[in-house]
Design a protein around this motif. Structure first.
Motif, short mmCIF file in Angstrom:
data_model
loop_
_atom_site.label_atom_id
_atom_site.label_comp_id
_atom_site.label_asym_id
_atom_site.label_seq_id
_atom_site.Cartn_x
_atom_site.Cartn_y
_atom_site.Cartn_z
N ALA A 10 1.37 37.18 -33.48
CA ALA A 10 0.61 36.00 -33.92
C ALA A 10 -0.72 36.33 -34.62
N PRO A 11 -1.55 37.27 -34.11
CA PRO A 11 -2.82 37.51 -34.80
C PRO A 11 -2.64 38.00 -36.23
N THR A 12 -1.65 38.86 -36.46
CA THR A 12 -1.37 39.37 -37.80
C THR A 12 -0.93 38.24 -38.72
N ARG A 13 -0.06 37.40 -38.20
CA ARG A 13 0.45 36.28 -39.01
C ARG A 13 -0.65 35.29 -39.33
N GLY A 19 -5.86 34.08 -44.76
CA GLY A 19 -6.50 34.92 -45.76
C GLY A 19 -7.78 35.58 -45.27
N VAL A 20 -7.83 35.87 -43.99
CA VAL A 20 -8.99 36.58 -43.43
C VAL A 20 -8.49 37.85 -42.75
N PRO A 21 -9.34 38.87 -42.63
CA PRO A 21 -8.88 40.12 -42.05
C PRO A 21 -8.61 40.02 -40.55
N HIS A 22 -7.69 40.86 -40.11
CA HIS A 22 -7.35 40.98 -38.69
C HIS A 22 -8.07 42.21 -38.18
N ILE A 59 -19.30 47.58 -30.18
CA ILE A 59 -20.07 46.54 -30.86
C ILE A 59 -20.71 47.10 -32.12
N ASN A 60 -21.16 48.34 -32.04
CA ASN A 60 -21.73 49.03 -33.18
C ASN A 60 -20.72 49.09 -34.34
N LEU A 61 -19.50 49.53 -34.02
CA LEU A 61 -18.44 49.63 -35.03
C LEU A 61 -18.09 48.25 -35.58
N LEU A 62 -18.06 47.28 -34.66
CA LEU A 62 -17.67 45.93 -35.05
C LEU A 62 -18.73 45.30 -35.96
N SER A 63 -20.01 45.44 -35.61
CA SER A 63 -21.01 44.81 -36.48
C SER A 63 -21.02 45.47 -37.86
N LYS A 64 -20.78 46.79 -37.89
CA LYS A 64 -20.72 47.48 -39.18
C LYS A 64 -19.56 46.90 -40.01
N ARG A 65 -18.42 46.72 -39.34
CA ARG A 65 -17.24 46.19 -40.03
C ARG A 65 -17.49 44.77 -40.55
N LEU A 66 -18.11 43.92 -39.72
CA LEU A 66 -18.36 42.54 -40.12
C LEU A 66 -19.36 42.47 -41.27
N GLU A 67 -20.35 43.36 -41.22
CA GLU A 67 -21.35 43.41 -42.28
C GLU A 67 -20.69 43.80 -43.61
N GLU A 68 -19.86 44.83 -43.56
CA GLU A 68 -19.15 45.27 -44.78
C GLU A 68 -18.29 44.13 -45.32
N GLY A 69 -17.63 43.41 -44.40
CA GLY A 69 -16.78 42.29 -44.80
C GLY A 69 -17.59 41.20 -45.47
N ASP A 71 -20.37 41.57 -47.05
CA ASP A 71 -20.77 42.06 -48.39
C ASP A 71 -19.64 41.90 -49.39
N LYS A 72 -18.40 42.06 -48.90
CA LYS A 72 -17.24 41.95 -49.80
C LYS A 72 -16.83 40.49 -50.03
N GLY A 73 -17.51 39.58 -49.35
CA GLY A 73 -17.20 38.16 -49.53
C GLY A 73 -16.12 37.63 -48.61
N GLU A 74 -15.83 38.37 -47.53
CA GLU A 74 -14.85 37.85 -46.56
C GLU A 74 -15.40 36.58 -45.92
N LEU A 75 -14.50 35.58 -45.76
CA LEU A 75 -14.96 34.29 -45.28
C LEU A 75 -14.79 34.10 -43.78
N GLY A 76 -14.27 35.10 -43.14
CA GLY A 76 -14.07 34.99 -41.70
C GLY A 76 -13.28 36.17 -41.22
N PHE A 77 -12.80 36.10 -39.99
CA PHE A 77 -12.04 37.22 -39.44
C PHE A 77 -11.31 36.76 -38.19
N ILE A 78 -10.29 37.50 -37.85
CA ILE A 78 -9.62 37.28 -36.57
C ILE A 78 -9.82 38.52 -35.73
N LEU A 79 -10.51 38.35 -34.63
CA LEU A 79 -10.77 39.46 -33.71
C LEU A 79 -9.62 39.49 -32.72
#
Ligand SMILES: [Zn+2]
Length: 228
Positions: A10-13, A19-22, A59-69, A71-79
């Protein structure tokens, strides 16, 4: 064999549909280890000694990932699979705003059977499941049916079971999981952000009901159209 879209969890789908990253924290750790990122050395020491990766590092890895996202214009994410503890949930609050937490719940007897039924092909690495689940509905609910995911003939004689996929170990894992996760559920329930979803079976039965619960319509072109 690579699982097709129909068999994806389900999370992948949901991530494809919206249209947001998993984002799964286990992947973040593996990616950092595989890269020569700033935490790779520290991480490989932790992992090589069989220790748990601390909340701070995750959390360090996650905030880095969210920040990069961002910057790339990602509109959200599924954790996926995070936060697992109340402490992680509290730290996460300081990092980002979570709109909704979906608690995908599978009846314990089905979960147990699915864990114990897991098999891996020692040759091609394919993942299969020999458990065939067919149980009576609870409180007059519908019968739950989850077919096995059987291996092709060439894999049949090469199947292995993970040493910790025994009923006893899985039950203990579930107990630990509930002890850790119940406070996390309460945390998000108190903030009005928890959606409890009882999985009615496998993905074919669950997917349309999950979309309904989320008020999302899937059109035939597979583009999103949110009704909320
Ligand atoms: Zn195989």
């Amino acid at each position: 064999a690579r699982p097709g879209a129909r068999g994806a969890p389900a999370p992948t789908r949901l991530s494809r549909l919206l249209g947001v990253p998993h984002i799964a924290t286990g992947d973040l750790v593996r990616d950092e280890l595989a890269s020569s990122g700033p935490l790779a050395k520290q991480l490989s020491e932790i992992v090589n000694h069989g220790k748990l990766v601390s909340d701070e590092i995750i959390i360090n890895l996650l905030s880095k990932r969210l920040e990069e996202g961002g910057d790339k214009g990602e509109l959200g994410f599924i954790l996926d699979g995070f936060p697992r503890t109340i402490r992680q949930a509290e730290i996460l609050e300081g990092v980002t705003d979570i709109d909704l937490v979906i608690n995908l719940k599978l009846r314990e007897e089905a979960l147990l059977a699915k864990c114990v039924g897991r098999r891996k092909c020692s040759q091609c690495g394919g993942n299969f499941n020999v458990a065939s689940i067919d149980i009576e509905g609870e409180n007059g609910g519908p019968r739950m049916y989850m077919p096995p995911l059987l291996p092709p003939p060439q894999c049949e004689s090469k199947l292995i079971t993970r040493a910790d996929d025994t009923e006893e170990v899985v039950k203990e894992r579930l107990r630990v999981y509930h002890d850790l996760c119940e406070p996390v559920e309460d945390f998000y329930r108190a903030r009005g952000k928890l959606l409890e979803f009882d999985l009615p079976g496998g993905i074919p039965e669950s997917w349309p009901k999950l979309l309904q619960a989320l008020n999302i319509e899937e059109d035939p072109d597979n583009n999103r159209s949110a009704a909320a």
